[in-house]
Motif scaffolding. Sequence first.
Motif, PDB file in Angstrom:
ATOM      1  N   ARG A  89      33.746  24.578  -8.702  1.00 43.54           N
ATOM      2  CA  ARG A  89      32.753  23.934  -7.826  1.00 43.54           C
ATOM      3  C   ARG A  89      32.639  24.686  -6.492  1.00 43.54           C
ATOM      4  NH1 ARG A  89      29.074  19.410  -7.696  1.00 43.54           N
ATOM      5  NH2 ARG A  89      28.428  19.387  -5.532  1.00 43.54           N
ATOM      6  N   GLY A  90      33.768  25.056  -5.914  1.00 42.89           N
ATOM      7  CA  GLY A  90      33.753  25.779  -4.647  1.00 42.89           C
ATOM      8  C   GLY A  90      33.051  27.122  -4.757  1.00 42.89           C
ATOM      9  N   TYR A  91      33.307  27.839  -5.843  1.00 39.55           N
ATOM     10  CA  TYR A  91      32.631  29.130  -6.040  1.00 39.55           C
ATOM     11  C   TYR A  91      31.130  28.939  -6.236  1.00 39.55           C
ATOM     12  CZ  TYR A  91      37.100  31.562  -6.549  1.00 39.55           C
ATOM     13  OH  TYR A  91      38.336  32.110  -6.333  1.00 39.55           O
ATOM     14  N   ALA A  92      30.755  27.922  -7.018  1.00 37.92           N
ATOM     15  CA  ALA A  92      29.331  27.653  -7.241  1.00 37.92           C
ATOM     16  C   ALA A  92      28.644  27.282  -5.931  1.00 37.92           C
ATOM     17  CB  ALA A  92      29.158  26.557  -8.284  1.00 37.92           C
ATOM     18  N   GLU A  93      29.328  26.548  -5.075  1.00 39.98           N
ATOM     19  CA  GLU A  93      28.787  26.205  -3.753  1.00 39.98           C
ATOM     20  C   GLU A  93      28.541  27.474  -2.930  1.00 39.98           C
ATOM     21  OE1 GLU A  93      27.782  23.433  -2.301  1.00 39.98           O
ATOM     22  OE2 GLU A  93      28.534  21.870  -3.646  1.00 39.98           O
ATOM     23  N   GLN A  94      29.450  28.441  -3.037  1.00 42.31           N
ATOM     24  CA  GLN A  94      29.278  29.700  -2.315  1.00 42.31           C
ATOM     25  C   GLN A  94      28.006  30.422  -2.774  1.00 42.31           C
ATOM     26  OE1 GLN A  94      32.625  32.404  -2.143  1.00 42.31           O
ATOM     27  NE2 GLN A  94      34.061  30.693  -2.037  1.00 42.31           N
ATOM     28  N   LEU A  95      27.755  30.405  -4.087  1.00 43.56           N
ATOM     29  CA  LEU A  95      26.558  31.062  -4.613  1.00 43.56           C
ATOM     30  C   LEU A  95      25.274  30.395  -4.116  1.00 43.56           C
ATOM     31  CD1 LEU A  95      27.634  31.663  -8.321  1.00 43.56           C
ATOM     32  CD2 LEU A  95      27.490  33.363  -6.488  1.00 43.56           C
ATOM     33  N   ALA A  96      25.351  29.101  -3.849  1.00 44.28           N
ATOM     34  CA  ALA A  96      24.167  28.337  -3.433  1.00 44.28           C
ATOM     35  C   ALA A  96      24.007  28.263  -1.914  1.00 44.28           C
ATOM     36  CB  ALA A  96      24.249  26.928  -4.012  1.00 44.28           C
ATOM     37  N   ASP A  97      24.812  29.015  -1.173  1.00 44.61           N
ATOM     38  CA  ASP A  97      24.741  28.984   0.280  1.00 44.61           C
ATOM     39  C   ASP A  97      24.523  30.386   0.829  1.00 44.61           C
ATOM     40  OD1 ASP A  97      24.841  28.107   2.903  1.00 44.61           O
ATOM     41  OD2 ASP A  97      27.026  28.186   2.993  1.00 44.61           O
ATOM     42  N   PRO A  98      23.357  30.698   1.364  1.00 43.63           N
ATOM     43  CA  PRO A  98      22.245  29.790   1.632  1.00 43.63           C
ATOM     44  C   PRO A  98      21.455  29.495   0.360  1.00 43.63           C
ATOM     45  CG  PRO A  98      21.649  31.998   2.305  1.00 43.63           C
ATOM     46  CD  PRO A  98      23.082  32.061   1.845  1.00 43.63           C
ATOM     47  N   TRP A  99      20.745  28.397   0.359  1.00 42.19           N
ATOM     48  CA  TRP A  99      19.940  27.975  -0.786  1.00 42.19           C
ATOM     49  C   TRP A  99      18.481  28.365  -0.543  1.00 42.19           C
ATOM     50  CZ3 TRP A  99      20.281  26.938  -5.611  1.00 42.19           C
ATOM     51  CH2 TRP A  99      19.229  26.307  -6.279  1.00 42.19           C
ATOM     52  N   PHE A 100      17.930  29.132  -1.448  1.00 41.58           N
ATOM     53  CA  PHE A 100      16.539  29.557  -1.332  1.00 41.58           C
ATOM     54  C   PHE A 100      15.650  28.931  -2.398  1.00 41.58           C
ATOM     55  CE2 PHE A 100      18.944  33.154   0.489  1.00 41.58           C
ATOM     56  CZ  PHE A 100      18.452  33.054   1.774  1.00 41.58           C
ATOM     57  N   GLY A 101      16.229  28.198  -3.315  1.00 43.07           N
ATOM     58  CA  GLY A 101      15.458  27.609  -4.403  1.00 43.07           C
ATOM     59  C   GLY A 101      15.297  28.595  -5.545  1.00 43.07           C
ATOM     60  N   ILE A 102      15.091  28.081  -6.714  1.00 48.06           N
ATOM     61  CA  ILE A 102      14.931  28.902  -7.910  1.00 48.06           C
ATOM     62  C   ILE A 102      13.459  28.900  -8.291  1.00 48.06           C
ATOM     63  CG2 ILE A 102      15.524  29.128 -10.352  1.00 48.06           C
ATOM     64  CD1 ILE A 102      18.201  27.737  -9.654  1.00 48.06           C
ATOM     65  N   ASN A 103      12.903  30.060  -8.509  1.00 49.71           N
ATOM     66  CA  ASN A 103      11.513  30.182  -8.915  1.00 49.71           C
ATOM     67  C   ASN A 103      11.481  30.192 -10.450  1.00 49.71           C
ATOM     68  OD1 ASN A 103       8.918  31.014  -9.587  1.00 49.71           O
ATOM     69  ND2 ASN A 103       8.715  32.233  -7.726  1.00 49.71           N
ATOM     70  N   TYR A 104      11.379  29.014 -11.032  1.00 48.32           N
ATOM     71  CA  TYR A 104      11.414  28.881 -12.485  1.00 48.32           C
ATOM     72  C   TYR A 104      10.192  29.512 -13.146  1.00 48.32           C
ATOM     73  CZ  TYR A 104      15.347  25.754 -11.793  1.00 48.32           C
ATOM     74  OH  TYR A 104      16.565  25.236 -11.433  1.00 48.32           O
ATOM     75  N   GLU A 105       9.036  29.468 -12.470  1.00 48.66           N
ATOM     76  CA  GLU A 105       7.826  30.059 -13.034  1.00 48.66           C
ATOM     77  C   GLU A 105       7.993  31.571 -13.164  1.00 48.66           C
ATOM     78  OE1 GLU A 105       7.757  27.963 -10.321  1.00 48.66           O
ATOM     79  OE2 GLU A 105       7.031  26.176 -11.359  1.00 48.66           O
ATOM     80  N   CYS A 106       8.548  32.188 -12.138  1.00 44.94           N
ATOM     81  CA  CYS A 106       8.796  33.633 -12.159  1.00 44.94           C
ATOM     82  C   CYS A 106       9.787  33.971 -13.272  1.00 44.94           C
ATOM     83  CB  CYS A 106       9.323  34.080 -10.803  1.00 44.94           C
ATOM     84  SG  CYS A 106       9.746  35.825 -10.717  1.00 44.94           S
ATOM     85  N   ASN A 107      10.855  33.193 -13.368  1.00 40.94           N
ATOM     86  CA  ASN A 107      11.865  33.415 -14.394  1.00 40.94           C
ATOM     87  C   ASN A 107      11.238  33.351 -15.783  1.00 40.94           C
ATOM     88  OD1 ASN A 107      13.896  32.270 -16.444  1.00 40.94           O
ATOM     89  ND2 ASN A 107      15.230  33.006 -14.809  1.00 40.94           N
ATOM     90  N   ALA A 108      10.419  32.339 -16.021  1.00 38.31           N
ATOM     91  CA  ALA A 108       9.785  32.174 -17.335  1.00 38.31           C
ATOM     92  C   ALA A 108       8.822  33.322 -17.632  1.00 38.31           C
ATOM     93  CB  ALA A 108       9.054  30.834 -17.400  1.00 38.31           C
ATOM     94  N   ALA A 109       8.060  33.746 -16.626  1.00 34.28           N
ATOM     95  CA  ALA A 109       7.085  34.825 -16.831  1.00 34.28           C
ATOM     96  C   ALA A 109       7.785  36.143 -17.149  1.00 34.28           C
ATOM     97  CB  ALA A 109       6.204  34.977 -15.599  1.00 34.28           C
ATOM     98  N   ILE A 110       8.835  36.461 -16.404  1.00 38.25           N
ATOM     99  CA  ILE A 110       9.561  37.718 -16.640  1.00 38.25           C
ATOM    100  C   ILE A 110      10.249  37.689 -18.001  1.00 38.25           C
ATOM    101  CG2 ILE A 110      11.533  39.105 -15.877  1.00 38.25           C
ATOM    102  CD1 ILE A 110      10.645  38.459 -12.993  1.00 38.25           C
ATOM    103  N   THR A 111      10.847  36.561 -18.353  1.00 40.28           N
ATOM    104  CA  THR A 111      11.512  36.429 -19.654  1.00 40.28           C
ATOM    105  C   THR A 111      10.509  36.600 -20.790  1.00 40.28           C
ATOM    106  OG1 THR A 111      13.205  34.991 -18.716  1.00 40.28           O
ATOM    107  CG2 THR A 111      12.908  34.913 -21.101  1.00 40.28           C
ATOM    108  N   ALA A 112       9.341  35.997 -20.657  1.00 41.64           N
ATOM    109  CA  ALA A 112       8.306  36.127 -21.697  1.00 41.64           C
ATOM    110  C   ALA A 112       7.839  37.573 -21.815  1.00 41.64           C
ATOM    111  CB  ALA A 112       7.128  35.210 -21.380  1.00 41.64           C
TER     112      ALA A 112
END
Length: 190
Positions: A89-112
């Motif tokens: 949990r502590g490591y995951a918190e480090q990855l999310a700080d700072p939090w910029f949000g996840i662009n799911y649309e971009c992720n889906a488009a690139i994956t496709a």
Amino acid sequence: MDDTEPVRAEDGCRLWTDDTGHGKPLILCHGGPGLWDMFGAVATVLSARMRVIRWDQRGCGRSERREAEDRELAVLQWSADFADPATARGYAEQLADPWFGINYECNAAITAEERQVWRETELVTACRGLAVPTLIVDGAQDIRPRWAVDSLQEALPSATRVVLPHAGHVPWLEAPDEFRTAVVNFLCPA
């Protein structure tokens, strides 16, 4: 009773609800995480005999989604990437700080696009043509399939692989000294 008014949680978050029928209450809780209530037909059948209460969980379906909840969901998902549950949990918190949000649309488009452009045989051929020294550092306890990294190592002609035994998917956080040593030894051999 037939009510689809939103409910406000203690923190003001709007949750979609549906409350139909009369009698003893039956609460239907949908699965997930990330899904929504799919029990409309069930409620229709049962509401003649009982009170049926349904809702969309926070951030799902018709309920309000908040940036803090997106961050919390990411932290929970990323916690599975670490070998030691006590520190995950502590490591995951480090990855999310700072939090910029996840662009799911971009992720889906690139994956496709990636799936349309790169077939496995073409990708392996392209990797075999790379004559550059490549370092692969991965954690032995990564929950992702080992074959993905194994096949990358096999496809790259000049690959060096270092597997850190007590790390998961994010070895630079779980085993920073070993990770640093691997990178320094690769980049600046003695």
